[in-house]
Design a protein around this motif. Structure first.
Motif, short mmCIF file in Angstrom:
data_model
loop_
_atom_site.label_atom_id
_atom_site.label_comp_id
_atom_site.label_asym_id
_atom_site.label_seq_id
_atom_site.Cartn_x
_atom_site.Cartn_y
_atom_site.Cartn_z
N VAL A 108 -30.48 -15.52 40.70
CA VAL A 108 -29.64 -15.07 39.58
C VAL A 108 -28.18 -14.98 40.01
O VAL A 108 -27.27 -15.39 39.28
CB VAL A 108 -30.15 -13.71 39.05
CG1 VAL A 108 -29.12 -13.09 38.11
CG2 VAL A 108 -31.47 -13.89 38.33
N THR A 109 -27.93 -14.43 41.19
CA THR A 109 -26.55 -14.31 41.67
C THR A 109 -25.91 -15.67 41.92
O THR A 109 -24.69 -15.83 41.77
CB THR A 109 -26.52 -13.49 42.97
OG1 THR A 109 -27.38 -14.08 43.94
CG2 THR A 109 -26.96 -12.06 42.71
N LYS A 110 -26.71 -16.69 42.27
CA LYS A 110 -26.18 -18.03 42.51
C LYS A 110 -26.09 -18.85 41.23
O LYS A 110 -25.57 -19.97 41.24
CB LYS A 110 -27.06 -18.77 43.53
CG LYS A 110 -26.99 -18.19 44.94
CD LYS A 110 -27.87 -18.98 45.90
CE LYS A 110 -27.77 -18.44 47.32
NZ LYS A 110 -28.63 -19.20 48.27
N GLY A 111 -26.61 -18.32 40.13
CA GLY A 111 -26.55 -19.04 38.87
C GLY A 111 -27.63 -20.06 38.69
O GLY A 111 -27.59 -20.84 37.74
N VAL A 112 -28.63 -20.08 39.58
CA VAL A 112 -29.71 -21.05 39.46
C VAL A 112 -30.67 -20.67 38.34
O VAL A 112 -31.19 -21.53 37.62
CB VAL A 112 -30.46 -21.16 40.81
CG1 VAL A 112 -31.63 -22.15 40.70
CG2 VAL A 112 -29.52 -21.59 41.91
N VAL A 113 -30.90 -19.38 38.18
CA VAL A 113 -31.81 -18.87 37.16
C VAL A 113 -31.05 -17.87 36.30
O VAL A 113 -30.27 -17.06 36.81
CB VAL A 113 -33.04 -18.19 37.81
CG1 VAL A 113 -33.94 -17.57 36.74
CG2 VAL A 113 -33.82 -19.19 38.65
N SER A 114 -31.26 -17.92 35.01
CA SER A 114 -30.60 -16.97 34.11
C SER A 114 -31.25 -15.59 34.24
O SER A 114 -32.44 -15.49 34.57
CB SER A 114 -30.69 -17.45 32.66
OG SER A 114 -32.03 -17.40 32.22
N PRO A 115 -30.51 -14.53 33.98
CA PRO A 115 -31.11 -13.19 34.03
C PRO A 115 -32.30 -13.02 33.09
O PRO A 115 -33.27 -12.34 33.43
CB PRO A 115 -29.95 -12.28 33.62
CG PRO A 115 -28.72 -13.03 33.99
CD PRO A 115 -29.05 -14.46 33.74
N GLY A 116 -32.23 -13.64 31.91
CA GLY A 116 -33.33 -13.53 30.98
C GLY A 116 -34.61 -14.16 31.50
O GLY A 116 -35.69 -13.59 31.38
#
Length: 420
Positions: free
Chosen positions: A399-407
């Motif tokens: 999530v912090t790297k932007g690979v996976v969305s928080p949702g």
């Protein structure tokens, strides 16, 4: 919610699972529910039958009625409390109902603890106090024995000064006043100054008053998660007026309104124009608005704010059928307007009691706080679930790297949590 130990279920990750383990506990003991005779005046309608038999393990309750419980369940619950725990609960209960301030302070400390076993002891103590309070209310014709008032407002509104003046006036009239003051906690260190009591020097020395400062500990809404239980303990100790002071709040933090009979909003003379009064939020939960610091050069601004808020409240829907929200002025420095403020509070209490809305509000509040505690315990259980703890570091990094969305990360964690 009730947290009672069940030796059948194993520990998981060094932490109990309160919500699910409680359901399992009821399921395991449901066979003996019908065997409990609910004739005891002390236990009548307090808690479900399995927990009713649990309370009978505490000595010191001289009830003349006999209850029949299955021998297996009786042996199980007799093993739950150790001798020192029984003596502790008896000492706290006896001191509490006799009005000892030291026992009240120790009982609130027990309720506020984060220790799992002490939490369970606190719930046992609360059940005894609730039964005692219910007996008092029945003797009072079903009317509450105490008046709960929540006071909130922005930082610097003069909440502590106002409480001291009102508290001293009430103790002078023969009332016993309990003050539960919540101080903000540091978001970096977690510490709290607990400085509200230092502003109430006169009231803190009054033997008919009890002041208990507590840290907010990151709880939103201006109060702590245990404030509602502390109110019950104060009422059990014989305090007929309970004042709850919240931390300095903004426009939407009004959790205290869900645990008191009357919600009083304190605003300083420079609290904004009439647009602030029209805004939906904390203002529409208020039963009484008090413009503080109405003395000296601030009398004229206080009158203007009083007029503007009175006009603004006409645009809001009435919360109750028997009461219209009033706006009054008061000064803690000169005590001007303080008796009038209490007179308004008494008028509100009498009107709500006569219509029955006060009793209905208390019943609704209990349901709200039950679900609040359920949500907190379920979140705690979720955070300590083995599969969630295993997947959490990797998902947080993605999530912090932007690979996976928080949702998506939240959905994956919930899926891991619900998977058997």
């Amino acid at each position: 919610m009730f947290l009672f130990p069940n030796p059948v279920l194993p520990y998981s990750n060094k932490m109990r699972r309160p919500a699910f383990w409680l359901l399992r506990h009821f399921a395991l003991t449901s066979v003996s529910v019908h065997q409990v005779t609910r004739t005891c005046c002390f236990h009548r309608g307090v808690i479900p039958a399995p927990l009713l038999s649990y309370k009978s393990t505490i000595p010191g309750h001289s009830c003349p009625h006999r209850r029949t419980v299955s021998s297996s369940a009786d042996r199980h619950y007799m093993q739950e409390l150790s001798g020192p725990e029984q003596r502790l609960l008896n000492r706290l209960y006896d001191g509490l109902v006799s009005g000892q301030r030291a026992s009240l302070a120790e009982s609130i400390t027990l309720v506020e603890t984060q220790h799992s076993r002490k939490k369970e002891l606190a719930q046992v103590l609360l059940q005894r106090v609730l039964a005692y309070r219910r007996e008092q209310e029945s003797r009072n014709g079903g009317r509450p024995v105490a008046f709960r008032v929540g006071l909130s407002g922005p930082p610097g509104a003069g909440k502590s000064s106002f409480i001291e003046v009102v508290g001293k006036m009430l103790t002078g009239r023969g009332h016993k006043v309990a003050v539960l003051a919540v101080d903000p906690s540091s978001c970096t260190t977690g510490g709290s100054l607990l400085g509200d009591k230092t502003r109430m020097t006169e009231l803190s020395r009054d033997m008919n008053a009890f002041i208990r400062p507590s840290p907010a500990s990151g709880t939103l809404g201006g109060v702590t998660r245990t404030t509602n239980e502390a109110i019950v303990l104060c009422e059990g100790a014989g305090y007929d007026v309970v004042l709850v002071e919240t931390v300095g709040v903004g426009q939407s933090e009004f959790a205290v309104a869900d645990m008191v009979d009357m919600f009083v909003l304190l605003i300083p003379p420079a609290g904004g124009d009439e647009l602030q009064g029209i805004k939906r939020g904390i203002i529409e939960r208020a039963d009484l608005v008090v413009v503080t610091k109405s003395d000296g050069d601030l009398v004229v601004p206080a009158r203007r704010i009083q007029t503007e808020y009175t006009s603004a409240l006409k645009l809001l829907r009435r919360r109750t059928k028997s009461w219209n929200t009033k706006v009054v002025r008061a000064s803690s420095y000169t005590s001007e307007g303080i008796p009038e403020v209490w007179a308004k509070m008494e008028s509100y209490r009498d009107a709500m009691l006569s219509s029955g809305e006060l009793q209905d509000r208390r019943r609704a509040q209990q349901k709200v706080w039950m679900w609040t505690l359920i949500q907190e315990n379920v979140l705690c259980h979720f955070q300590n679930h083995p599969k969630v703890k295993e997947a959490l570091p990797d998902l947080e990094e993605k999530v912090t790297k932007g690979v996976v969305s928080p949702g998506l990360a939240a959905d994956l964690l919930l899926r891991a949590f619900s998977a058997q």
